[in-house]
Scaffold this active site. Structure first.
Site, PDB file in Angstrom:
ATOM      1  N   LYS A 188       0.843  -1.196   0.000  1.00 26.22           N
ATOM      2  CA  LYS A 188       0.000   0.000   0.000  1.00 26.22           C
ATOM      3  C   LYS A 188       0.878   1.246   0.000  1.00 26.22           C
ATOM      4  CE  LYS A 188      -1.811   2.645   3.020  1.00 26.22           C
ATOM      5  NZ  LYS A 188      -1.714   3.923   2.302  1.00 26.22           N
ATOM      6  N   GLU A 262      10.244   0.526  10.341  1.00 24.97           N
ATOM      7  CA  GLU A 262      11.269   1.550  10.110  1.00 24.97           C
ATOM      8  C   GLU A 262      10.568   2.883  10.333  1.00 24.97           C
ATOM      9  OE1 GLU A 262      13.100   4.312   9.067  1.00 24.97           O
ATOM     10  OE2 GLU A 262      13.011   3.754   6.949  1.00 24.97           O
ATOM     11  N   CYS A 296      13.597  10.264   6.962  1.00 30.78           N
ATOM     12  CA  CYS A 296      13.543   9.738   8.335  1.00 30.78           C
ATOM     13  C   CYS A 296      14.881   9.823   9.033  1.00 30.78           C
ATOM     14  CB  CYS A 296      13.010   8.313   8.335  1.00 30.78           C
ATOM     15  SG  CYS A 296      13.879   7.257   7.179  1.00 30.78           S
ATOM     16  N   GLU A 390      10.165  15.014  15.586  1.00 33.17           N
ATOM     17  CA  GLU A 390      10.556  14.882  14.185  1.00 33.17           C
ATOM     18  C   GLU A 390       9.762  15.923  13.384  1.00 33.17           C
ATOM     19  OE1 GLU A 390       9.302  11.284  12.027  1.00 33.17           O
ATOM     20  OE2 GLU A 390      11.295  11.257  11.138  1.00 33.17           O
TER      21      GLU A 390
HETATM   22  P1  NAI Z   1       1.985   7.910   8.527  1.00 27.46           P
HETATM   23  O1  NAI Z   1       2.837   7.093   9.399  1.00 27.46           O
HETATM   24  O2  NAI Z   1       0.602   8.209   8.971  1.00 27.46           O
HETATM   25  O3  NAI Z   1       1.857   7.229   7.084  1.00 27.46           O
HETATM   26  C1  NAI Z   1       2.722   6.252   6.578  1.00 27.46           C
HETATM   27  C2  NAI Z   1       1.910   5.161   5.883  1.00 27.46           C
HETATM   28  O4  NAI Z   1       1.120   4.467   6.843  1.00 27.46           O
HETATM   29  C3  NAI Z   1       0.928   5.656   4.841  1.00 27.46           C
HETATM   30  O5  NAI Z   1       0.899   4.743   3.776  1.00 27.46           O
HETATM   31  C4  NAI Z   1      -0.398   5.627   5.577  1.00 27.46           C
HETATM   32  O6  NAI Z   1      -1.511   5.501   4.741  1.00 27.46           O
HETATM   33  C5  NAI Z   1      -0.242   4.410   6.433  1.00 27.46           C
HETATM   34  N1  NAI Z   1      -1.071   4.356   7.641  1.00 27.46           N
HETATM   35  C6  NAI Z   1      -1.577   5.389   8.370  1.00 27.46           C
HETATM   36  N2  NAI Z   1      -2.277   4.919   9.417  1.00 27.46           N
HETATM   37  C7  NAI Z   1      -2.213   3.566   9.366  1.00 27.46           C
HETATM   38  C8  NAI Z   1      -2.723   2.515  10.188  1.00 27.46           C
HETATM   39  N3  NAI Z   1      -3.425   2.758  11.280  1.00 27.46           N
HETATM   40  N4  NAI Z   1      -2.452   1.253   9.845  1.00 27.46           N
HETATM   41  C9  NAI Z   1      -1.721   0.972   8.751  1.00 27.46           C
HETATM   42  N5  NAI Z   1      -1.227   1.922   7.936  1.00 27.46           N
HETATM   43  C10 NAI Z   1      -1.457   3.215   8.241  1.00 27.46           C
HETATM   44  O7  NAI Z   1       2.736   9.262   8.230  1.00 27.46           O
HETATM   45  P2  NAI Z   1       2.094  10.648   7.773  1.00 27.46           P
HETATM   46  O8  NAI Z   1       0.834  10.942   8.500  1.00 27.46           O
HETATM   47  O9  NAI Z   1       2.017  10.632   6.319  1.00 27.46           O
HETATM   48  O10 NAI Z   1       3.170  11.686   8.285  1.00 27.46           O
HETATM   49  C11 NAI Z   1       3.139  12.193   9.627  1.00 27.46           C
HETATM   50  C12 NAI Z   1       4.511  12.306  10.201  1.00 27.46           C
HETATM   51  O11 NAI Z   1       5.095  11.027  10.243  1.00 27.46           O
HETATM   52  C13 NAI Z   1       5.486  13.132   9.390  1.00 27.46           C
HETATM   53  O12 NAI Z   1       5.410  14.479   9.685  1.00 27.46           O
HETATM   54  C14 NAI Z   1       6.780  12.553   9.815  1.00 27.46           C
HETATM   55  O13 NAI Z   1       7.216  13.147  11.011  1.00 27.46           O
HETATM   56  C15 NAI Z   1       6.470  11.115  10.060  1.00 27.46           C
HETATM   57  N6  NAI Z   1       6.842  10.262   8.914  1.00 27.46           N
HETATM   58  C16 NAI Z   1       7.960   9.530   9.009  1.00 27.46           C
HETATM   59  C17 NAI Z   1       8.365   8.768   7.954  1.00 27.46           C
HETATM   60  C18 NAI Z   1       9.589   7.960   8.011  1.00 27.46           C
HETATM   61  O14 NAI Z   1      10.070   7.481   6.992  1.00 27.46           O
HETATM   62  N7  NAI Z   1      10.155   7.740   9.156  1.00 27.46           N
HETATM   63  C19 NAI Z   1       7.643   8.734   6.709  1.00 27.46           C
HETATM   64  C20 NAI Z   1       6.435   9.504   6.716  1.00 27.46           C
HETATM   65  C21 NAI Z   1       6.082  10.248   7.781  1.00 27.46           C
END
Ligand code: NAI
Length: 762
Positions: A188, A262, A296, A390
């Site tokens: 996804k 991760e 990240c 972050e």
């Molecule tokens: P997120 O963690 O919500 O999204 C990442 C992925 O997880 C997306 O594909 C999303 O649809 C999916 N997702 C969301 N809720 C889920 C659930 N309950 N179960 C399974 N999958 C789920 O990140 P978001 O909201 O896009 O960004 C928010 C903050 O997260 C950013 O500001 C940043 O600080 C952090 N982030 C960190 C990342 C990293 O690589 N460490 C990548 C993206 C965001």
């Protein structure tokens, strides 16, 4: 229009926009359905994806629901056995995917820049080449699997959830190793950036990926949650925020699904007094202004030696002034658009909080719209949210330090542990710091280097598991099948004194090298049929806390060499042999023999489990060091009370961990008897702590404890509770088939990889 002399004066770049016509032609194929079983479905419930730089809709994709996820999992399940059965085909297909990506590299690069807002210069020169490299590298693993990973199987069907910051690169990090290992996948993409995953789906057919092996379901967090919850999934691999990582850890608790996470980071960027400051300033550009800081492992906390701080600031501000923020499709843009207005608002909010807490902000310039200028937050207080949270934007904080130990303290003053950059011309100093920082990846005089043959991943709140290289392959393979078990029956504590058979001796807990009464002063009768074997102390939450504290203090064990630890374990084997009589009341001679043999086995390994040097593409020696976790919680099974306990304790301490052991509930006496024998064998105080009592309760206390870095349990029936509680500090939980489980795998489970990139041959 500037004149040529003026241009020569400023040396500024003119605009060099990349054409979007091929990408627009491709987008015209929308609205897009899901990719299931080798074909696209008709487009369903619409989900808009936008170009953040122009604030315009790029395409409609489908919001997948539960039924769609189910269809994708079914397709993956049906395709899995044949796929796993044909490694040569897997190798050919993975290589063909790499070639197809290379053939369409320009289209991928433009589409990624449009969908995410990142500069074309980066998608073209970094993302897409790394994606192709990832597939080529893993084509090799498919061919080598039988030789290099004998006796392993694929997990089966993997659910993979990726974020928006490196949409195609994260897809390749997930899909390539999963497929190489013989898994099939349902992936996804993030809701903001689904397009390159759909283009990838299109090329799967051209590259000969059999139907059902790769399935792509677009959607939002609910779609992700449906994938996590699906009973047909064997492994979840997630990259994204720490908060969602915790949700997924809880959701998968007790399901037997393998998990790698991760997650976020707040990585230090340490500039020592002897660093090459010009290079370090260029390093900051790569650390935090690469990909708009939406990385990240971005080095978002500059820690600079006070002696060079002023000069460093001056150089950095000058460099900031020349960064170009704007059109992602312009080849001379350094910083593109932020992925969406919500993320921009979040960045602005965290910067405002930092300024309100006393930070001094230096900003570059940025155009109107979904753009953010590079920002340096100076004079930040350690408690400021901009230091702890972050931000995921082009924002860096600056703090100063006086001594190397102070630099280490500041570097580790975070809940995260993903990456660190260390800048020093003195390799001794840099390597010494590398050993001390809590991070899964350390770059020396470099930053943000990635390679398919370098393990990547974090510790602490940055998650667990590695991606890339041999270590990443291991995460997509399993040995054996999980075993089911029964929850141990409840036990009743009663006061230790005034027992009807006052002659019985009540054993003591073993904490910090001393025998201790249980905090509650109670015990319970340990029975073998109708025979009372003795009384065991009924440990509680406070005893566990004391034991963890004692283990925390025993850090000297972790610093000892493998050779020294081996000596101690050989001595322990000798003691066990001499003290058979002390153990004979609890266990038979065969179990004592097996326990001694196991002790000798792990003593032999204590100085032999080496790390690796990986070949990466750049001029670096890329070390994969194996580091102890620190304090590990061990929950023994009910089988073979002495051998079961030693089977968990020995690999953990051989690798330099300190442990808190909850012994078998049916018969904890043998393990408690071990305590004094450990002391007599020179195992330092606090290295092994033994707390008997109600296993279910004590295991949960251990799992919830923030100073316990990992857990190994031989009680399958309590996996759900332990895994749920472990979500707090995101500790990995290993399931140990303790009595049969002797082997190198167990030693490998008891260490985490720290990847260190050291300049070499440049
Ligand atoms: P997120 O963690 O919500 O999204 C990442 C992925 O997880 C997306 O594909 C999303 O649809 C999916 N997702 C969301 N809720 C889920 C659930 N309950 N179960 C399974 N999958 C789920 O990140 P978001 O909201 O896009 O960004 C928010 C903050 O997260 C950013 O500001 C940043 O600080 C952090 N982030 C960190 C990342 C990293 O690589 N460490 C990548 C993206 C965001």
């Amino acid at each position: 229009m500037t004149t040529i002399p003026e241009n020569l004066e400023t040396m500024a770049y003119g605009p060099a926009p990349e054409s979007t016509s091929a990408a627009r032609d491709w987008l015209a194929k929308g609205p897009f359905g899901l990719f299931i079983g080798g074909a696209f479905t008709a487009a369903g419930a619409p989900l808009e994806t936008r170009d953040p730089a122009r604030d315009e809709v790029l395409a409609q994709v489908t919001m997948a629901g539960e039924a769609d996820v189910d269809a994708a999992v079914q397709a993956a399940r049906a395709a899995q056995p044949a796929w796993e059965g044909d490694p040569q085909r897997r190798a050919r297909v993975l290589y063909a995917l790499a070639r197809q990506i290379q053939k369409r590299e320009r289209l991928f690069a433009v589409l990624e820049a449009l969908d995410n807002g990142k500069p074309i210069r980066e998608t073209r020169d970094i993302d897409v080449p790394l994606v192709a490299r990832h597939f080529t590298h893993h084509a090799g693993w498919a061919a080598l699997l039988a030789d290099e990973f004998p006796d392993t199987r694929a997990h089966g069907v993997c659910g993979q959830i990726i974020p928006w910051n490196f949409p195609l690169l994260m897809l390749s990090w997930k899909i390539a190793p999963a497929l190489a290992a013989g898994n099939t996948v349902v992936l996804k993409p993030a809701e903001d950036t689904p397009l390159t995953a759909l283009l990838f789906a299109e090329i799967c057919a051209e590259a000969g990926v059999p139907p059902g092996v790769v399935n792509i379901v677009t959607g939002d967090g609910d779609t992700g949650a449906a994938l996590v919850a699906h009973p047909g999934i064997d492994k979840i691999a997630f990259t994204g925020s720490t908060e969602v990582g915790q949700v997924i850890r809880r959701a998968t608790a007790g399901t037997g699904k393998a998990l790698t996470l991760e997650l976020g980071g707040k990585s230090p960027f340490i500039v020592m007094g002897d660093a090459d400051l010009d290079a370090a300033v260029e390093g900051v550009v790569d650390a935090v202004w690469f990909n708009q800081g939406e990385v990240c492992c971005a080095g978002t906390r500059i820690l600079v030696a006070e002696s060079v701080a002023d000069r460093f600031r001056t150089l950095l501000k000058a460099r900031m002034a020349s960064l170009r923020v704007g059109n992602p499709l312009d080849k001379s843009t350094d910083i593109g658009a932020i992925v969406n207005p919500r993320q921009l608002a979040r960045i602005r909010d965290l910067v405002a909080q930092g300024v309100a807490a006393g930070a001094v902000a230096h900003e570059g310039t940025a155009p109107e719209g979904c753009f953010c200028s590079p920002i340096l937050l100076d004079e930040v207080s350690p408690a400021s949210p901009c230091v702890s949270e972050e931000i995921f934007g082009p924002v860096v904080t600056l703090q100063t330090f006086r001594t190397p130990p102070e630099a280490v303290d500041l570097a580790n003053a975070t809940r995260y542990g993903l990456a660190a950059s260390i800048w020093s011309e003195n390799l001794t100093v840099a390597m010494d710091l590398a050993a001390q920082v809590k991070a899964g990846v350390v770059w020396i005089n470099a930053t943000n280097l990635f390679d398919a043959n370098a393990p990547f991943g974090g510790m602490r709140a940055s998650g667990f598991g590695r991606e890339g290289a041999r270590e990443g392959m291991a995460a997509y393979l399993r040995k054996g099948t999980p075993v089911a078990g029964q929850t141990p029956p409840a036990i009743d504590p009663r006061p230790a004194t005034g027992t009807p058979d006052g002659l019985d001796r009540t054993q003591k807990l073993y904490i910090g090298g001393a025998q201790k009464r249980a905090d509650g002063g109670t015990s319970w009768s340990v029975m073998a049929g109708d025979t009372r074997l003795g009384h065991a102390p009924f440990g509680n939450r406070k005893d566990i806390r004391n034991a963890v504290e004692a283990a925390q203090k025993a850090g000297g064990w972790t610093k000892m060499s493998g050779h020294q630890r081996a000596q101690v374990l050989y001595f322990l084997a000798e003691t066990l042999d001499h003290q058979r009589s002390a153990l004979a009341a609890q266990v038979d001679q065969a179990e004592i023999d097996a326990s001694i043999a196991r002790t000798l086995y792990y003593a032999a390994w204590a100085d032999k489990l080496s790390g690796a040097v990986h070949n990466t593409q750049s001029a670096h020696v890329t070390l994969a060091m194996r580091e102890a976790f620190g304090v590990i919680g061990l929950v023994c099974g009910e089988e073979a009370p002495l051998l079961g306990a030693l089977s968990l304790i020995l690999p953990a301490i051989a690798m330099g961990n300190r442990v808190v052991v909850v012994p078998s509930q049916t018969n904890p006496l043998a393990a408690l008897e071990l305590g004094p024998l450990l002391g007599a064998s020179d195992v330092p105080s606090g290295v092994v702590n033994i707390v008997s009592g109600p296993v279910v309760d004590l295991a949960q206390v251990l799992a919830a404890h923030d100073d316990v870095a990992a857990m190994a349990i031989s009680q399958p029936a309590i996996a759900d509770r332990v895994e749920r509680e472990s979500a707090g500090n995101l500790k990995p939980v290993w399931h140990a088939p303790a009595v049969d489980g002797q082997g190198r795998d167990w030693l490998e489970a008891m260490v985490q990889i720290k990847t260190i990139w050291v300049p070499y041959g440049a």
